[in-house]
Every structure is written in C-alpha cells, then in structure tokens.
Design a protein around this motif. Structure first.
Motif, PDB file in Angstrom:
ATOM      1  N   ALA A  79       0.831  -1.201   0.000  1.00  0.00           N
ATOM      2  CA  ALA A  79       0.000   0.000   0.000  1.00  0.00           C
ATOM      3  C   ALA A  79       0.870   1.257   0.000  1.00  0.00           C
ATOM      4  CB  ALA A  79      -0.931  -0.005   1.212  1.00  0.00           C
ATOM      5  N   TYR A 114      -8.307   4.887   1.978  1.00  0.00           N
ATOM      6  CA  TYR A 114      -7.935   3.496   2.196  1.00  0.00           C
ATOM      7  C   TYR A 114      -9.081   2.821   2.929  1.00  0.00           C
ATOM      8  CZ  TYR A 114      -4.713  -0.380   3.232  1.00  0.00           C
ATOM      9  OH  TYR A 114      -4.082  -1.595   3.298  1.00  0.00           O
ATOM     10  N   ARG A 118      -7.578  -1.627   0.876  1.00  0.00           N
ATOM     11  CA  ARG A 118      -7.180  -1.209  -0.474  1.00  0.00           C
ATOM     12  C   ARG A 118      -7.529   0.267  -0.654  1.00  0.00           C
ATOM     13  NH1 ARG A 118     -11.745  -1.055  -3.821  1.00  0.00           N
ATOM     14  NH2 ARG A 118     -13.548  -2.022  -2.863  1.00  0.00           N
TER      15      ARG A 118
END
Length: 134
Positions: A79, A114, A118
């Motif tokens: 991420a 977020y 994801r």
C-alpha cells in the motif's frame, strides 16, 4: 539477552529454549531468531521452532484483534508503494510538534482513501456502513 536465556535453559538441565521465549526476544527487543539460534547452539541448546512459530502466530492474531478494536489501520509495504506510485506526498507532521501552531484545517486536502485494505476512488455504501476507512 539471548545468551542469558540460553544459559538459563542450560543451567536448568534443559537443552531446548522454549519457542515463546525466543519469540519474546524478537518481539520485545528485536533480537533476530537466527542470532538467538547461533548463541544457543554455542551453549548446546536448541530453539523450539514449532513453539517459536506458534508464539509468532498468536502474537499476530492478538495484534490483528487489537488493531480492529482500536479502529486503526496499518498500511502494508504494498500500500505504501502504491501511494508512492501515485505521487502522494508524505504527510508533514512538523506542525503538531510546534507549540505555537494552532490546529486548523485550512488548506487540508484528501489525497487518498484506504478502505477494506485497499485504496478506493470513493466510499460506497458498504464502506460507509463499515465505518469508513476501517
């Protein structure tokens, strides 16, 4: 640290350092497993690998539950790499350390969302019902 644990295991007549003790050395002090094994080997003590892995899994399980209970998120390396790829600048936290700074939202911008582990373009009904970014 690890030498003391290995010495204690040897002094107690044991030839095995319990895995939870070896993992505690890692999780508490950052002491690497391979170095713990090396120091134990020098003293004729082996590390209980199954116990180490069980302690590691238990630690991860507890950590996951506590993170969810606290409502926080933690970005994994993928991420963070994705944010870098989108050219999202790192947050400037310096104002919070300035005693003269008055907290304000002037100039604040939402750069990324977020949700559900994801990044998303927008929050849908499911994300909002689940508490936003959790």
């Amino acid at each position: 640290t690890s030498g003391t644990a290995a010495s204690a295991a040897g002094a107690a007549g044991g030839d095995v350092l319990p895995g939870d003790v070896a993992f505690d050395l890692y999780s508490t002090f950052g002491f690497p497993k391979d170095l713990t094994e090396l120091m134990c080997m020098e003293r004729g003590v082996r590390v209980d690998h199954a116990g180490y892995e069980a302690a590691k899994k238990a630690f991860a399980d507890v950590s996951r539950v506590l993170k969810k209970a606290a409502g926080g998120i933690a970005l994994n390396v993928y991420a963070i790499d994705e944010l870098k790829g989108k050219a999202v600048a790192t947050t400037d936290d310096s104002p919070k350390y300035d005693p003269q700074c008055v907290p304000t939202l002037h100039g604040a911008r939402l750069l990324a969302v977020y949700a559900r582990e994801r990044f998303v373009d927008a929050l849908g009904a499911a994300e909002l019902a689940a508490g936003g970014g959790s």
